[in-house]
Design a protein around this motif. Structure first.
Motif, PDB file in Angstrom:
ATOM      1  N   ASP A   1      33.970 -18.832   4.776  1.00 40.71           N
ATOM      2  CA  ASP A   1      32.739 -18.514   5.491  1.00 40.71           C
ATOM      3  C   ASP A   1      31.484 -18.577   4.638  1.00 40.71           C
ATOM      4  O   ASP A   1      30.424 -18.083   5.056  1.00 40.71           O
ATOM      5  CB  ASP A   1      32.849 -17.151   6.186  1.00 40.71           C
ATOM      6  N   SER A   2      31.548 -19.157   3.449  1.00 40.12           N
ATOM      7  CA  SER A   2      30.326 -19.610   2.805  1.00 40.12           C
ATOM      8  C   SER A   2      29.949 -20.911   3.503  1.00 40.12           C
ATOM      9  O   SER A   2      30.711 -21.432   4.316  1.00 40.12           O
ATOM     10  CB  SER A   2      30.547 -19.834   1.307  1.00 40.12           C
ATOM     11  N   GLY A   3      28.800 -21.471   3.206  1.00 43.83           N
ATOM     12  CA  GLY A   3      28.434 -22.693   3.905  1.00 43.83           C
ATOM     13  C   GLY A   3      27.083 -23.219   3.496  1.00 43.83           C
ATOM     14  O   GLY A   3      26.526 -22.812   2.471  1.00 43.83           O
ATOM     15  N   PHE A   4      26.534 -24.121   4.305  1.00 43.60           N
ATOM     16  CA  PHE A   4      25.210 -24.676   4.018  1.00 43.60           C
ATOM     17  C   PHE A   4      24.570 -25.149   5.314  1.00 43.60           C
ATOM     18  O   PHE A   4      25.245 -25.374   6.329  1.00 43.60           O
ATOM     19  CB  PHE A   4      25.302 -25.836   3.018  1.00 43.60           C
ATOM     20  N   SER A   5      23.262 -25.277   5.261  1.00 41.44           N
ATOM     21  CA  SER A   5      22.484 -25.804   6.375  1.00 41.44           C
ATOM     22  C   SER A   5      21.507 -26.852   5.851  1.00 41.44           C
ATOM     23  O   SER A   5      21.056 -26.765   4.707  1.00 41.44           O
ATOM     24  CB  SER A   5      21.699 -24.683   7.079  1.00 41.44           C
ATOM     25  N   ILE A   6      21.202 -27.817   6.702  1.00 37.49           N
ATOM     26  CA  ILE A   6      20.189 -28.817   6.387  1.00 37.49           C
ATOM     27  C   ILE A   6      19.052 -28.643   7.379  1.00 37.49           C
ATOM     28  O   ILE A   6      19.266 -28.700   8.598  1.00 37.49           O
ATOM     29  CB  ILE A   6      20.746 -30.244   6.477  1.00 37.49           C
ATOM     30  N   ILE A   7      17.851 -28.413   6.864  1.00 35.53           N
ATOM     31  CA  ILE A   7      16.667 -28.296   7.706  1.00 35.53           C
ATOM     32  C   ILE A   7      15.895 -29.606   7.617  1.00 35.53           C
ATOM     33  O   ILE A   7      15.568 -30.069   6.519  1.00 35.53           O
ATOM     34  CB  ILE A   7      15.792 -27.114   7.272  1.00 35.53           C
ATOM     35  N   ARG A   8      15.616 -30.186   8.760  1.00 34.95           N
ATOM     36  CA  ARG A   8      14.876 -31.452   8.826  1.00 34.95           C
ATOM     37  C   ARG A   8      13.809 -31.347   9.910  1.00 34.95           C
ATOM     38  O   ARG A   8      14.115 -30.989  11.053  1.00 34.95           O
ATOM     39  CB  ARG A   8      15.822 -32.617   9.123  1.00 34.95           C
ATOM     40  N   SER A   9      12.581 -31.641   9.541  1.00 38.03           N
ATOM     41  CA  SER A   9      11.461 -31.607  10.495  1.00 38.03           C
ATOM     42  C   SER A   9      11.390 -30.266  11.221  1.00 38.03           C
ATOM     43  O   SER A   9      11.247 -30.202  12.452  1.00 38.03           O
ATOM     44  CB  SER A   9      11.588 -32.755  11.513  1.00 38.03           C
ATOM     45  N   SER A  10      11.525 -29.186  10.459  1.00 29.22           N
ATOM     46  CA  SER A  10      11.409 -27.817  10.978  1.00 29.22           C
ATOM     47  C   SER A  10      12.457 -27.498  12.040  1.00 29.22           C
ATOM     48  O   SER A  10      12.222 -26.676  12.930  1.00 29.22           O
ATOM     49  CB  SER A  10      10.004 -27.575  11.543  1.00 29.22           C
ATOM     50  N   GLN A  11      13.616 -28.146  11.927  1.00 33.88           N
ATOM     51  CA  GLN A  11      14.737 -27.839  12.810  1.00 33.88           C
ATOM     52  C   GLN A  11      16.029 -27.843  12.001  1.00 33.88           C
ATOM     53  O   GLN A  11      16.102 -28.474  10.938  1.00 33.88           O
ATOM     54  CB  GLN A  11      14.840 -28.867  13.938  1.00 33.88           C
ATOM     55  N   VAL A  12      17.037 -27.143  12.495  1.00 35.63           N
ATOM     56  CA  VAL A  12      18.347 -27.152  11.833  1.00 35.63           C
ATOM     57  C   VAL A  12      19.045 -28.449  12.215  1.00 35.63           C
ATOM     58  O   VAL A  12      19.501 -28.618  13.355  1.00 35.63           O
ATOM     59  CB  VAL A  12      19.189 -25.936  12.234  1.00 35.63           C
ATOM     60  N   PHE A  13      19.116 -29.366  11.271  1.00 35.15           N
ATOM     61  CA  PHE A  13      19.772 -30.651  11.504  1.00 35.15           C
ATOM     62  C   PHE A  13      21.290 -30.503  11.464  1.00 35.15           C
ATOM     63  O   PHE A  13      22.019 -31.133  12.227  1.00 35.15           O
ATOM     64  CB  PHE A  13      19.304 -31.659  10.450  1.00 35.15           C
ATOM     65  N   TYR A  14      21.788 -29.649  10.558  1.00 36.34           N
ATOM     66  CA  TYR A  14      23.229 -29.423  10.456  1.00 36.34           C
ATOM     67  C   TYR A  14      23.473 -28.021   9.922  1.00 36.34           C
ATOM     68  O   TYR A  14      22.735 -27.519   9.057  1.00 36.34           O
ATOM     69  CB  TYR A  14      23.882 -30.436   9.505  1.00 36.34           C
ATOM     70  N   ARG A  15      24.516 -27.390  10.435  1.00 34.83           N
ATOM     71  CA  ARG A  15      24.930 -26.078   9.945  1.00 34.83           C
ATOM     72  C   ARG A  15      26.443 -26.050   9.841  1.00 34.83           C
ATOM     73  O   ARG A  15      27.152 -26.327  10.814  1.00 34.83           O
ATOM     74  CB  ARG A  15      24.454 -24.967  10.887  1.00 34.83           C
ATOM     75  N   GLN A  16      26.944 -25.743   8.665  1.00 37.43           N
ATOM     76  CA  GLN A  16      28.377 -25.658   8.443  1.00 37.43           C
ATOM     77  C   GLN A  16      28.948 -24.439   9.161  1.00 37.43           C
ATOM     78  O   GLN A  16      28.514 -23.305   8.924  1.00 37.43           O
ATOM     79  CB  GLN A  16      28.659 -25.548   6.942  1.00 37.43           C
ATOM     80  N   GLU A  17      29.906 -24.659  10.032  1.00 36.11           N
ATOM     81  CA  GLU A  17      30.558 -23.551  10.730  1.00 36.11           C
ATOM     82  C   GLU A  17      31.588 -22.888   9.817  1.00 36.11           C
ATOM     83  O   GLU A  17      32.278 -23.567   9.042  1.00 36.11           O
ATOM     84  CB  GLU A  17      31.246 -24.052  12.000  1.00 36.11           C
ATOM     85  N   PRO A  18      31.718 -21.567   9.871  1.00 37.06           N
ATOM     86  CA  PRO A  18      32.695 -20.875   9.023  1.00 37.06           C
ATOM     87  C   PRO A  18      34.125 -21.189   9.425  1.00 37.06           C
ATOM     88  O   PRO A  18      34.408 -21.461  10.594  1.00 37.06           O
ATOM     89  CB  PRO A  18      32.366 -19.399   9.235  1.00 37.06           C
ATOM     90  N   GLN A  19      35.005 -21.133   8.461  1.00 32.19           N
ATOM     91  CA  GLN A  19      36.447 -21.294   8.696  1.00 32.19           C
ATOM     92  C   GLN A  19      37.112 -19.926   8.521  1.00 32.19           C
ATOM     93  O   GLN A  19      37.006 -19.325   7.450  1.00 32.19           O
ATOM     94  CB  GLN A  19      37.056 -22.280   7.709  1.00 32.19           C
ATOM     95  N   THR A  20      37.783 -19.452   9.542  1.00 33.92           N
ATOM     96  CA  THR A  20      38.420 -18.138   9.467  1.00 33.92           C
ATOM     97  C   THR A  20      39.829 -18.191  10.041  1.00 33.92           C
ATOM     98  O   THR A  20      40.154 -19.046  10.863  1.00 33.92           O
ATOM     99  CB  THR A  20      37.608 -17.084  10.248  1.00 33.92           C
ATOM    100  N   HIS A  21      40.661 -17.246   9.584  1.00 35.94           N
ATOM    101  CA  HIS A  21      41.974 -17.038  10.199  1.00 35.94           C
ATOM    102  C   HIS A  21      41.809 -16.181  11.448  1.00 35.94           C
ATOM    103  O   HIS A  21      42.459 -16.412  12.465  1.00 35.94           O
ATOM    104  CB  HIS A  21      42.914 -16.356   9.216  1.00 35.94           C
ATOM    105  N   PHE A  22      40.966 -15.170  11.334  1.00 34.84           N
ATOM    106  CA  PHE A  22      40.573 -14.321  12.452  1.00 34.84           C
ATOM    107  C   PHE A  22      39.272 -13.653  12.040  1.00 34.84           C
ATOM    108  O   PHE A  22      38.774 -13.881  10.926  1.00 34.84           O
ATOM    109  CB  PHE A  22      41.667 -13.301  12.811  1.00 34.84           C
ATOM    110  N   PHE A  23      38.700 -12.870  12.910  1.00 34.81           N
ATOM    111  CA  PHE A  23      37.379 -12.296  12.642  1.00 34.81           C
ATOM    112  C   PHE A  23      37.338 -11.563  11.309  1.00 34.81           C
ATOM    113  O   PHE A  23      38.176 -10.713  11.022  1.00 34.81           O
ATOM    114  CB  PHE A  23      36.974 -11.343  13.770  1.00 34.81           C
ATOM    115  N   ASN A  24      36.351 -11.933  10.501  1.00 38.97           N
ATOM    116  CA  ASN A  24      36.097 -11.300   9.203  1.00 38.97           C
ATOM    117  C   ASN A  24      37.208 -11.537   8.192  1.00 38.97           C
ATOM    118  O   ASN A  24      37.303 -10.817   7.189  1.00 38.97           O
ATOM    119  CB  ASN A  24      35.852  -9.789   9.359  1.00 38.97           C
ATOM    120  N   CYS A  25      38.052 -12.534   8.445  1.00 39.22           N
ATOM    121  CA  CYS A  25      39.074 -12.937   7.466  1.00 39.22           C
ATOM    122  C   CYS A  25      38.931 -14.436   7.232  1.00 39.22           C
ATOM    123  O   CYS A  25      39.528 -15.250   7.953  1.00 39.22           O
ATOM    124  CB  CYS A  25      40.478 -12.609   7.951  1.00 39.22           C
ATOM    125  N   PRO A  26      38.130 -14.815   6.249  1.00 37.76           N
ATOM    126  CA  PRO A  26      37.874 -16.240   6.033  1.00 37.76           C
ATOM    127  C   PRO A  26      39.055 -16.949   5.388  1.00 37.76           C
ATOM    128  O   PRO A  26      39.898 -16.315   4.724  1.00 37.76           O
ATOM    129  CB  PRO A  26      36.674 -16.227   5.080  1.00 37.76           C
TER     130      PRO A  26
END
Length: 360
Positions: free
Chosen positions: A207-232
């Motif tokens: 559940d670490s990740g990254f985002s790319i902002i392009r032209s004042s918008q979120v161009f891409y956002r990495q979705e977290p990978q988890t086994h279940f809630f709050n367990c990455p």
């Protein structure tokens, strides 16, 4: 301090020790900054703090990394998080400058190990140390080969491409061999940025990740990978001979989600641990970066802009995690699982910002 990495056209030189290079027409420069803040100690939670041996290469690198990039005012300890910023392919030679890029990454040590007397920060620090070590000697992307070159010349640049996934695999294997790390686990997010082509490649586990902002918008956002809630999902090193740990949170580098895209001039890449994503919405990241750009454009350098963005993002995350009256991303995620949680989630937070500029 921010790190400016550039790829430029090299003019013919009359220096006998220099060689003329043919480069791509659209090289990029990355202005990179890091900021972080460890969470305050909680007297209700057991805390285990240890370190690597005094003569350890990891310890020296860790201290150098923090001293080189530290600019914030809230302390130098990133807690159970760690990170690296590494210029790639530093070997000397005719093609080293032409294909140089940068590799960055963050790792978040999983805190559940403290009950076993394990310091979670050692795993994340060791993982980032070895990621820096391996990425240092690799290409950020496939080097361009001139088929008219002699075989001996081509051999110098072939076979050195290092993808984030390969780097993660090698780094994890190295941590498993690391005697100073008896056990532990960590999430990881690694990115390579190619200065020649603008190609971004990533490998993310957890559940670490990254985002790319392009032209004042979120161009891409990495979705977290988890086994279940709050367990990455997480890379794990089990104690030797132990059988009592569940295998549900023992993942492999091959489970990492891969992504690649071409960056553009003006893009902002933000890499972070979940101390940010659990407390700050993507739209708020856009607002912070846009505000900094408006305030500093034309008066401050790109390096200073990147560092100010990183500092303000961490500062805002710290403010949000202690606010119990504000709805947080973590609160919304908990509600989807029919769980009650109010406000921000107190955690370590680490942020790397890369401001992308196309050179003339």
């Amino acid at each position: 301090m921010s790190l400016s990495l550039k790829h430029r056209r090299l003019a013919p030189s009359h220096c006998s020790s220099c060689r003329t290079l043919s480069t791509l027409s659209r090289p990029y420069r990355f202005h990179i900054a890091a900021s972080w803040a460890g969470k305050p100690p909680d007297p209700r939670v057991k805390r285990v703090k240890s370190s690597f041996p005094p003569n350890s290469s990891i310890l020296k690198w860790k201290d150098d990394q923090l001293a080189r990039l530290h600019t914030s005012t809230w302390g130098t300890d990133p807690g159970e998080d760690f990170f690296y910023v590494q210029e790639m392919r530093e070997q000397s030679g005719a093609y080293a400058e032409a294909d140089k890029g940068v590799s960055v990454g963050v790792a978040d040590g999983v805190g559940g190990w403290v009950d076993s007397g394990v310091d979670p920060s050692l795993f994340s620090q060791a993982l980032m140390f070895h990621a820096h070590r391996y990425s240092k000697h690799g290409w950020a992307g496939e080097p361009e080969i001139d088929p008219m070159q002699e075989y001996e010349e081509r051999e110098q640049v072939e076979g050195w491409e290092m993808t984030p996934k390969e780097c993660l695999e090698l780094s994890y294997d190295a941590v498993l061999r690391e005697r100073a790390v008896s056990a532990g686990s960590s999430t990881a997010c690694l990115l390579n940025l190619n200065a020649s082509s603008g190609l971004l490649r990533s490998a993310n586990l957890g559940d670490s990740g990254f985002s790319i902002i392009r032209s004042s918008q979120v161009f891409y956002r990495q979705e977290p990978q988890t086994h279940f809630f709050n367990c990455p999902k997480q890379l794990t090193k089990l104690p030797r001979g132990s059988r009592r740990y569940s295998s549900s949170a023992v993942d492999a580098p091959g489970d990492a989600e891969l992504y690649e895209t071409r960056l553009r001039s003006g893009d902002i890449v933000i890499v972070y641990t979940d101390g940010l994503s659990d407390n700050v919405f993507p739209s708020e990241l856009v607002q912070i970066c846009s505000l900094v750009s408006r305030q500093m454009e034309g008066t401050k350098s790109d390096d200073e802009q990147a560092q100010t963005m990183a500092n303000r993002i961490v500062e805002y995350a710290k403010m949000c995690m202690h606010n119990r009256k504000r709805v947080s991303p973590f609160e919304r995620a908990a509600a989807k699982e029919d769980m009650f949680f109010r406000g921000g989630k107190v955690d370590d937070v680490t942020v790397i910002v890369a401001l992308v500029r196309e050179t003339a």
